[in-house]
Motif scaffolding. Structure first.
Motif, PDB file in Angstrom:
ATOM      1  N   SER A 368      45.479  40.789  36.539  1.00 11.18           N
ATOM      2  CA  SER A 368      44.675  42.072  36.029  1.00 11.18           C
ATOM      3  C   SER A 368      45.487  43.383  36.826  1.00 11.18           C
ATOM      4  O   SER A 368      45.176  43.154  38.021  1.00 11.18           O
ATOM      5  CB  SER A 368      43.401  41.369  36.679  1.00 11.18           C
ATOM      6  N   GLU A 369      45.631  44.451  36.303  1.00  7.58           N
ATOM      7  CA  GLU A 369      46.118  45.290  36.212  1.00  7.58           C
ATOM      8  C   GLU A 369      44.592  46.600  36.739  1.00  7.58           C
ATOM      9  O   GLU A 369      43.871  46.438  35.773  1.00  7.58           O
ATOM     10  CB  GLU A 369      46.978  46.313  35.524  1.00  7.58           C
ATOM     11  N   THR A 392      39.196  35.923  32.425  1.00  6.60           N
ATOM     12  CA  THR A 392      39.516  34.825  31.581  1.00  6.60           C
ATOM     13  C   THR A 392      38.503  35.624  30.878  1.00  6.60           C
ATOM     14  O   THR A 392      38.399  36.562  30.511  1.00  6.60           O
ATOM     15  CB  THR A 392      38.138  33.620  32.643  1.00  6.60           C
ATOM     16  N   SER A 393      37.884  34.472  29.375  1.00  8.13           N
ATOM     17  CA  SER A 393      37.725  34.848  28.313  1.00  8.13           C
ATOM     18  C   SER A 393      36.372  35.394  27.570  1.00  8.13           C
ATOM     19  O   SER A 393      35.817  35.146  27.120  1.00  8.13           O
ATOM     20  CB  SER A 393      38.515  34.524  27.494  1.00  8.13           C
ATOM     21  N   PRO A 399      30.530  38.565  37.280  1.00  8.07           N
ATOM     22  CA  PRO A 399      30.361  38.476  38.779  1.00  8.07           C
ATOM     23  C   PRO A 399      31.288  39.747  39.237  1.00  8.07           C
ATOM     24  O   PRO A 399      32.397  40.109  38.317  1.00  8.07           O
ATOM     25  CB  PRO A 399      29.855  37.187  39.030  1.00  8.07           C
ATOM     26  N   LEU A 400      30.132  40.159  40.411  1.00  9.41           N
ATOM     27  CA  LEU A 400      31.872  40.937  40.572  1.00  9.41           C
ATOM     28  C   LEU A 400      32.073  41.026  42.516  1.00  9.41           C
ATOM     29  O   LEU A 400      30.513  41.248  43.169  1.00  9.41           O
ATOM     30  CB  LEU A 400      30.601  42.739  40.371  1.00  9.41           C
ATOM     31  N   THR A 424      40.162  37.763  39.918  1.00  4.82           N
ATOM     32  CA  THR A 424      39.999  37.427  38.420  1.00  4.82           C
ATOM     33  C   THR A 424      39.526  36.581  37.545  1.00  4.82           C
ATOM     34  O   THR A 424      39.920  35.889  36.669  1.00  4.82           O
ATOM     35  CB  THR A 424      40.790  38.830  37.994  1.00  4.82           C
ATOM     36  N   SER A 425      41.307  35.884  38.445  1.00  5.64           N
ATOM     37  CA  SER A 425      42.053  34.285  36.978  1.00  5.64           C
ATOM     38  C   SER A 425      40.239  33.101  36.783  1.00  5.64           C
ATOM     39  O   SER A 425      40.190  32.793  36.704  1.00  5.64           O
ATOM     40  CB  SER A 425      42.388  33.864  37.715  1.00  5.64           C
ATOM     41  N   ARG A 426      39.361  33.525  38.168  1.00  7.53           N
ATOM     42  CA  ARG A 426      38.220  32.511  38.233  1.00  7.53           C
ATOM     43  C   ARG A 426      36.627  33.467  37.053  1.00  7.53           C
ATOM     44  O   ARG A 426      35.535  33.377  37.714  1.00  7.53           O
ATOM     45  CB  ARG A 426      37.700  32.296  39.521  1.00  7.53           C
ATOM     46  N   GLY A 427      37.152  34.680  36.994  1.00  8.35           N
ATOM     47  CA  GLY A 427      35.807  35.294  35.831  1.00  8.35           C
ATOM     48  C   GLY A 427      34.941  36.459  36.746  1.00  8.35           C
ATOM     49  O   GLY A 427      34.487  37.085  36.369  1.00  8.35           O
TER      50      GLY A 427
END
Length: 624
Positions: A368-369, A392-393, A399-400, A424-427
């Motif tokens: 995630s850039e 993730t898709s 969530p933030l 970011t890899s967890r949504g």
């Protein structure tokens, strides 16, 4: 919390807080390159490395049990210096300068005899080869001193003791003049500093010290004095509103001649630690790292052409600049590349890594850039942050996690941060906020926080969330915040004052402002005067801002994480805050770490903290 995508696996925690080595404080001396190397795989020790010439195999000068660390001002830095024959480093356990020659098998030896607790704390040295001595900072219980130590060993000779703090000394090429910085309480060095210079007499004393910049009530911050090979003194000054290189021309009026870059940018950083370098002078040019809108670039000012030109690099997170002759080295990273030592060929305007960057974790499938975020802040002015979208898709608002950097003069940086990729890899989306008061946007941006700590920083973080919610990127019911030290204070204040924040994680946070005025270390003992107001004249303001005083207004879940060896924010602050919340029937979570201080050094502890943070937020936030 969003359901994980099956297409992209979450980045495992053991790949986030890994065992990769990290370089610090690179230093070029002729063809020789030195750097401090932190080694998590060797118990977290830091060793001193030497490369005799480009392409040569590095040599470990302090193998085995030796480790480098300074505790000056609690934050340290300025770990070593070198000459053509030997290096001097600050030994971690004693805090005393040790010398080590470059002969194979040479063992370090202390430059001072006697108990270390009676010798003071040392850092930020240089070697005066003409007089065969080490010059550097000694911190006593009441002040800093510029001192000299014979390289053969002996007692410290005090050269200068006139201000509360000093350092960043620079010796002229001829060895006949010394320049250094001083500042006095309650000012911090990014608020008011003075530049001093003195001839060195035959006895090695500073014969006629004179202040040549700053002082006289001038709100000017000076950074990293250095000498050109022609004997010209340079320094970065923010008298223009931006830290800009200046050249001292004592025979001209005005004596200080600015060398402004073509764009508004900062060529300096807040002096929390020694050993930072953003400028370097080679025989042919002045080099400067410059930060504009949160991104760093490299610039060159040839002495003959006297016009800045940018050196294109594929990296935008730069630090630790050092140069000699036609060679330069810095630390560089980007949003997709981890930090590496970067060598710059100034004649050919080319670059290459001196060592390969640490490989990306196998579990990091997609990066995630950061996206630059501009929004209207809490005081109506433009504020800045970096937003990292989830990788993730899942569809719909995410969530933030809001990150509040420490300092609070720090800045959100753009180099690859695996802890952010963990989220970011967890949504999760992550926003790293450069709230008013942050570095990298000019002095006026830093001064927006004067008297407003706990107000403007909180409002800016909330405004960043509102901006992302308005864009449909963020679920307002699943917003969490985390920070350490000053960032922990901002997190607590946000949980109290801004309903958009649903939970928070605070690492070694400031909880009691009044207690901090009475029980903190010397370096920051006047810091709150500017951030909050004069004590005790503004006592009501301290009460209004202090999380401990406002604990009755805190209704959100919070996890406190605290090291019991912390001397910057004493553990009692967190323990009393937790007790106050429990008296009200709340259930704050507390994680105490026996061997950790202000900032967690152990890799295993860092993993433990990250895992605890995720588990906590998973429990307390609603899941979709």
């Amino acid at each position: 919390m969003a359901v994980r995508s099956e297409a992209i696996a979450a980045l495992p925690v053991d790949q986030v807080m890994g065992r990769d080595r990290a370089c610090k404080e690179p230093l070029l001396l002729g063809e020789q390159l030195f750097w401090a190397e932190h080694r998590p795989d060797q118990g977290g020790r830091t060793t001193l490395m030497r490369q005799v010439a480009a392409g040569a195999a590095p040599q470990d000068l302090t193998p085995g049990r030796w480790s480098l660390r300074s505790r000056v001002h609690e934050f340290g830095g300025g770990l070593f210096c070198a000459s053509s024959e030997l290096a001097v480093f600050i030994e971690a356990r004693s805090g005393i300068p040790h010398a080590v020659s470059f002969s194979p098998g040479a063992q370090p030896r202390p430059l001072i005899s006697g108990p270390s607790d009676e010798c003071g704390r040392y850092a930020d040295g240089l070697i005066d080869t003409q007089r065969q001595r080490w010059l550097g900072v000694r911190e006593t219980t009441s002040c800093d001193q510029l001192v000299a130590l014979p390289l053969s060993g002996g007692e410290p000779q005090v050269l200068r003791q006139e201000a509360d703090f000093c350092g960043y000394a620079a010796l002229s090429p001829a060895g006949d003049q010394l320049a250094w910085l001083e500042w006095s309480l309650p000012a911090m060095p990014w608020e008011r500093t003075e530049l001093w210079c003195s001839p060195i007499d035959a006895a090695g004393e500073l014969s006629h010290p004179q202040r040549i910049a700053g002082g006289d009530g001038c709100a000017e911050s000076l950074f990293q004095p250095l000498w050109s090979s022609a004997g010209e003194l340079l320094v970065a000054s923010d008298r223009s509103g931006w830290w800009t290189p200046q050249r001292w021309c004592p025979d001209q009026q005005p004596a200080w001649q600015p060398l402004p870059l073509p764009q508004a940018c900062e060529t300096a950083m807040p002096q929390w630690v020694y050993g930072m370098r953003t400028m370097a002078a080679s025989e042919s040019a002045l080099l400067a790292l410059a930060c504009a809108q949160g991104e760093w670039s490299l610039w060159q000012y040839p002495w003959q052409q006297q016009q800045w030109r940018r050196i294109p690099l594929p990296l935008n997170e730069l630090s630790g600049l050092t140069a000699s002759s036609q060679r330069a080295v810095c630390l560089g990273a980007s949003a997709t590349q981890r930090t590496t030592l970067l060598e710059l060929d100034l004649a050919a305007a080319s670059h290459h890594p001196l060592q390969p960057a640490a490989p990306l974790p196998q579990g990091l499938v997609r990066i995630s850039e950061p996206r630059a975020l501009e929004f209207v802040g809490g005081d109506g002015q433009s504020s800045h942050g970096w937003y990292y979208p989830p990788t993730t898709s899942e569809a719909g608002p995410a969530p933030l996690l809001v990150k509040a950097h420490s300092g609070p003069t720090g800045m959100a940086r753009t180099g690859l941060n695996l802890a952010i990729q963990f989220w970011t890899s967890r949504g999760w989306g992550v926003v790293d906020v450069n709230y008013g008061g942050s570095t990298g946007f000019g002095r006026a941006y830093r001064q927006r926080l004067d008297g407003q700590w706990g107000v403007l920083d909180v409002a800016d973080c909330a405004a960043a969330v509102a901006h992302l919610v308005e864009q449909g990127l963020v679920d307002p019911q699943r917003v969490a915040m985390e920070g350490g030290s000053a960032g922990g204070f901002t997190t607590l204040a946000a949980l109290i004052r801004e309903p958009v924040f649903r939970a928070g994680v605070c690492r070694y946070p400031v909880c009691d402002l009044e207690a901090l005025t009475k029980d903190t270390h010397r370096f920051e003992s006047g810091y709150l005067d500017g951030l909050i107001g004069l004590w005790p004249q503004q006592r009501s303001r301290y009460d209004e801002r202090s999380p401990r005083s406002c604990s009755h207004q805190l209704h959100r879940p919070v996890l406190f994480i605290q090291g019991l060896q912390d001397r910057v924010v004493p553990p009692e602050q967190v323990e009393q805050m937790v007790q106050a919340l429990r008296w009200r029937g709340l259930s704050p979570e507390l994680m105490l770490l026996e061997s950790e201080g202000h900032g967690f050094r152990s890799t295993s502890v860092q993993r433990q903290v990250l895992e605890a943070t995720e588990q906590f937020l998973r429990r307390v936030l609603p899941q979709r």
